[in-house]
Design a protein around this motif. Structure first.
Motif, short mmCIF file in Angstrom:
data_model
loop_
_atom_site.label_atom_id
_atom_site.label_comp_id
_atom_site.label_asym_id
_atom_site.label_seq_id
_atom_site.Cartn_x
_atom_site.Cartn_y
_atom_site.Cartn_z
N ASN A 1 -14.84 -12.86 14.86
CA ASN A 1 -16.23 -12.42 14.79
C ASN A 1 -16.74 -12.42 13.36
OD1 ASN A 1 -17.74 -9.37 14.45
ND2 ASN A 1 -18.73 -10.87 15.77
N ARG A 2 -15.88 -12.04 12.44
CA ARG A 2 -16.28 -12.01 11.04
C ARG A 2 -16.30 -13.40 10.43
NH1 ARG A 2 -12.84 -6.49 10.17
NH2 ARG A 2 -14.51 -5.10 10.82
N TYR B 1 -8.09 -7.50 18.14
CA TYR B 1 -8.11 -7.55 16.67
C TYR B 1 -8.25 -9.00 16.19
CZ TYR B 1 -6.84 -2.63 16.45
OH TYR B 1 -6.86 -1.26 16.55
N ASP C 1 -21.21 -10.12 18.35
CA ASP C 1 -20.91 -8.70 18.60
C ASP C 1 -20.94 -8.40 20.09
OD1 ASP C 1 -20.64 -8.28 15.91
OD2 ASP C 1 -22.66 -7.46 15.62
N GLN D 1 -12.87 -1.94 15.25
CA GLN D 1 -13.52 -2.66 14.16
C GLN D 1 -13.40 -1.91 12.84
OE1 GLN D 1 -17.33 -3.02 16.19
NE2 GLN D 1 -17.15 -5.28 16.16
N ASP D 2 -13.36 -0.58 12.92
CA ASP D 2 -13.22 0.23 11.71
C ASP D 2 -11.79 0.22 11.17
OD1 ASP D 2 -15.88 0.82 11.86
OD2 ASP D 2 -15.58 2.78 12.85
N LEU E 1 -17.92 -9.79 21.92
CA LEU E 1 -16.74 -8.94 21.78
C LEU E 1 -16.76 -7.81 22.81
CD1 LEU E 1 -16.27 -8.42 17.92
CD2 LEU E 1 -14.77 -9.70 19.47
N HIS E 2 -17.88 -7.15 22.91
CA HIS E 2 -18.03 -6.02 23.83
C HIS E 2 -17.84 -6.49 25.27
CE1 HIS E 2 -20.53 -2.11 24.69
NE2 HIS E 2 -19.40 -2.17 25.39
N PRO F 1 -9.37 -2.68 11.24
CA PRO F 1 -9.18 -4.08 11.67
C PRO F 1 -7.78 -4.67 11.44
CG PRO F 1 -10.31 -4.02 9.58
CD PRO F 1 -10.14 -2.59 9.99
N LEU G 1 -14.18 -0.27 20.93
CA LEU G 1 -14.33 -1.46 20.11
C LEU G 1 -14.74 -1.08 18.69
CD1 LEU G 1 -14.49 -4.53 19.68
CD2 LEU G 1 -16.82 -4.46 20.63
N LYS G 2 -15.68 -0.13 18.57
CA LYS G 2 -16.12 0.31 17.23
C LYS G 2 -14.95 0.91 16.45
CE LYS G 2 -19.27 1.38 14.09
NZ LYS G 2 -18.42 2.10 13.11
N ILE H 1 -11.87 -9.73 16.63
CA ILE H 1 -12.68 -9.07 15.60
C ILE H 1 -12.66 -9.91 14.31
CG2 ILE H 1 -12.76 -7.06 14.07
CD1 ILE H 1 -11.77 -5.41 16.54
#
Length: 781
Positions: free
Chosen positions: A256-257, A250, A265, A240-241, A268-269, A243, A236-237, A253
């Motif tokens: 989420n923003r 996606y 967060d 997110q990096d 999402l996980h 996106p 997931l990280k 993500i």
């Protein structure tokens, strides 16, 4: 109502079971019945066939407390559906709770991995659930899912290419386990390099949540779950990096923003891990179950290969008959009655949907795998209501593509003799292996290479009932009265016809003409379905065509059997009333009551003896109970006199012309509610005219949606357009399948199902035809 609630109160506190020192007690203080005390879902009967293991419960004790499990077990369709619908009284918060509490050692392992699986769509309460669900729905629309079909087809075809010339394979190991997981990971947008590792971790989660692992196994399983959680977080990280990838995660993500308080967060996980498990295992196990059931019935498999248009219906029937989701869990947040039994506040509930899917009160001949069943879509394998599986149509798509590829490329596939084993747990079921064999030299594509790519695609979504029809051959046509033909239909291959029950009917399809006819033959005749057709001069022409052209040997198509006029066999006495051709369902009921040794009276009215069907058989088989009223002889059925004295222990069943049923409803108005049961022939008065209708608003409490119903659309059509699943059948206001609970508003009732008292209650409506009298309705959907 359970059988227990119909008995005289004999035990302490009104319990139907006598207390004793040997008997365990339910939390309510009622002694537990012996069969309930012995129930253990981890023992072999439930693991092999949960529906069969709970047959006794459906028949005798549909809601019971299991001391071994510490849960209230619910086994009937209507009771489970009612629980699904009321997620305020019956919270889903324990749906992912470990059914076997974690040992201290296992808990320590999970803590070491910082395991923090939180609420997901499966187990969160309102209002958070619907707020999040609305944010996540877009990727699951039929239009969005269509885009994934080529990817699914490619994965299935590549796997089949690898084994097509082998002649023997374990389909679970070779295909069914891996393809759905790969589809799930592609759907999520997981990077290719991480897919293999996530595949390895997935199975541990099921055993951890729904299984009964030993203390040593708990530690091992906890290691797997912890690693799964940890690795899912790392993936997931990475996403997110970066996106700007493609896939559902996606999209989440981005949500989420935009709305971090809704799509958090941790959410999402948790959802990433939950979706991998849900989309993978449920589809993998459902596909294995489907192939096992179909291949164990070679005639059914051959029929499916010959008629691939039946694949959507066959997949749906397999989901009903042997779905991968066996049970779901809820907890009562207040004292609540289910099936006549009070479940106390805090009571944990195991809803065995596999049992509900075999409930004869909802599914005709439920233990038969019938790929022509046109109400299989009513199954509860996907759940129901606001918590219904969002990915159901993706799973359907995968199952259909598997079936389409195999029926086209390996129609000679056979199931090997083998002992099937299952991962022990309460809620998910499918064989761990499925060995099949075939003769490669018989592969159709060896003769015609084009067979490999000659695919058939199906629309995304539930199968249409209108597309499901079986072929039957006319075996016999004979006059049974003036203007009435008795027609016997048989299987074109000489096989057994579907079982049916009194009150059942079939939809006969003659060209563009479809008409419902009650079954009226012998209930135990395994090779004929019999109907009687009255020639109606003022009809639409179908009955005239049948009378003028139908001959033995001709092929017809029909839907069913199905039953919306079911006989309640629990009463001490019955009054059966028939007018004209309405004798067709009534004669089957009389036959059944006689066989049961029940007390009954049969009243049959008609124009003349010559026009009244089945008189000879009625006089032969039901002479003592029979009363005839041929109008030509001056005989008159006096309904007011017949029903002057109401009896609580008597049920009334009637079928006939509208004027007879209208008079009957008036004459029986003073009888206890629920005494009268009728079947209507005509939908006159149920249809709407867009030129005279008005628009109205509908608020859906469970879905938190507000819809507009325009003058030219029915309520049912508007609900479906919004993605709200409502079952239906006749869509003419005759059957009651599309009933919806009304919370608020005045209803313009137009159905032929509800009694006057039920209409006055204003708490339900038939969504296919009824509308709002005013500007707004509030519905429990």
């Amino acid at each position: 109502m359970t059988s227990a609630t119909r008995r005289t109160d004999t035990g302490a506190g009104g319990c139907p079971f006598n207390a004793s020192a040997e008997r365990p007690m339910a939390p309510t203080g009622c002694p537990v019945s012996p069969r309930a005390a012995a129930f253990d879902p981890f023992e072999r009967p439930y693991q092999l066939d949960p529906a069969e293991a709970l047959r006794w419960s459906r028949e005798q004790e549909p809601v019971f407390y299991s001391p071994r499990l510490g849960y209230w077990v619910v086994s009937r369709y209507d009771d489970i559906k009612a629980i699904f619908r009321d997620n305020l009284t019956f919270s889903p918060s324990i749906a992912l709770e470990k059914i076997t509490p974690a040992s201290a050692a296992a808990q320590a392992v999970l803590e070491r991995y910082d395991y923090g699986m939180n609420r997901t769509l499966v187990n969160e309460d309102e209002p958070a659930h619907m707020a999040r669900r609305r944010e996540l729905l877009e990727a699951f629309t039929p239009e969005a899912l269509e885009a994934h079909a080529p990817m699914v087809r490619r994965l299935v075809r590549d796997k089949l290419d690898a084994i097509v010339d082998c002649g023997r394979a374990d389909l679970v190991a070779e295909m069914f386990w891996e393809v759905p997981l790969t589809v799930a990971l592609h759907f999520l947008g997981v990077p290719e390099e991480d897919m293999e590792q996530l595949r390895r971790f997935s199975v541990a989660h099921t055993l951890n949540t729904w299984g009964r692992p030993s203390p040593a196994q708990q530690v091992e399983v906890a290691e797997g779950v912890g690693k799964f959680w940890q690795y899912a977080g790392q993936v997931l990280k990475k996403m997110q990096d970066q996106p700007h990838g493609h896939g559902w995660m996606y999209d989440m993500i981005a949500k989420n923003r935009q709305k971090p308080d809704v799509v958090t967060d941790n959410y999402l996980h948790s959802m990433m891990m939950a979706i991998i498990v849900a989309a993978h295992e449920t589809t993998a196990l459902a596909t294995a179950n489907a192939f096992r059931q179909l291949l164990s019935r070679p005639a059914v498999w051959a029929e499916l290969c010959a008629n691939p248009e039946l694949i959507p219906a066959a997949a749906e029937e397999c989901l009903r008959h042997s779905g991968s989701v066996v049970a779901w869990r809820r907890i009562a947040i207040r004292d609540a009655e289910v099936g006549g039994v009070t479940i106390p506040e805090g009571g944990r509930i195991l809803m065995v949907t596999a049992s509900a899917n075999h409930d004869p009160a909802h599914f005709e001949n439920p233990d038969e795998l019938d790929i022509y069943r046109d109400n299989a879509v009513d199954h509860l394998t996907f759940g129901y209501g606001s918590h219904q599986c969002m990915g159901k149509n993706l799973g359907r798509m995968e199952m259909r593509i598997f079936l389409e590829e195999f029926t086209r490329r390996l129609p000679h596939l056979e199931l090997e003799e083998q002992e099937f084993t299952f991962l022990p747990n309460t809620s998910f079921r499918g064989p761990e292996a499925l060995w099949v064999r075939w003769e490669p030299t018989m592969n159709p594509e060896r003769r015609d290479p084009a067979v490999r790519s000659a695919q058939r695609d199906f629309p995304v979504g539930a199968p249409s009932r209108q597309d499901i029809a079986r072929e039957m051959v006319v075996a016999k046509v004979q006059a049974t009265a003036e203007g009435v033909l008795q027609i016997a239909l048989e299987d074109p291959h000489g096989g057994r016809v579907p079982d049916w029950s009194p009150g059942s009917h079939v939809d006969l399809i003659v060209g563009d003409y479809v008409r419902k006819y009650s079954l009226c033959g012998e209930l135990d005749d395994p090779y004929w379905l019999q109907i009687a057709v009255l020639r109606e001069p003022q009809g639409r022409g179908g009955s005239a065509w049948i009378h003028e052209h139908l001959e033995p040997g001709q092929t017809l198509r029909l839907r069913g059997p199905k039953n919306h006029f079911r006989l309640d066999e629990s009463a001490p006495h019955y009054v059966l009333i028939a007018g004209g051709i309405g004798i067709t369902p009534i004669i089957a009921m009389a036959d059944r009551l006689k066989r049961l040794g029940k007390s009954y009276a049969l009243h049959y009215a008609g124009r003349s003896r010559a026009s009244m069907a089945f008189i000879e058989r009625l006089e032969r088989d039901h002479g003592e109970a029979l009363r005839l009223y041929p109008k030509a002889e001056g005989a008159r059925l006096d309904l007011a006199g017949l029903l002057a004295e109401p009896h609580e222990a008597t049920l009334l069943y009637a079928c006939g012309p509208e004027r007879l049923l209208t008079a009957l409803e008036s004459s029986a108005a003073h009888w206890p509610d629920g005494s009268l049961h009728v079947e209507h022939f005509s939908s006159e008065g149920t249809l709407f005219d867009p030129a005279t209708e008005h628009a109205f608003e509908v608020q859906l409490t469970d879905s938190e949606l507000t819809l507009s119903v325009p003058p030219d659309r029915t309520l049912l059509q508007s609900l479906r357009a919004a993605g709200v699943d409502v079952p239906s059948d006749c869509e003419e206001g005759l059957c009651g399948s599309c009933q919806v609970e009304v919370v608020e508003g005045e209803v313009d009732h137009r159905d032929k199902v509800l009694t006057a008292a039920e209409r006055a209650g204003q708490d339900r409506l038939m969504s296919c035809c009824s509308r709002a009298k005013g500007k707004k309705l509030v519905l429990a959907l």
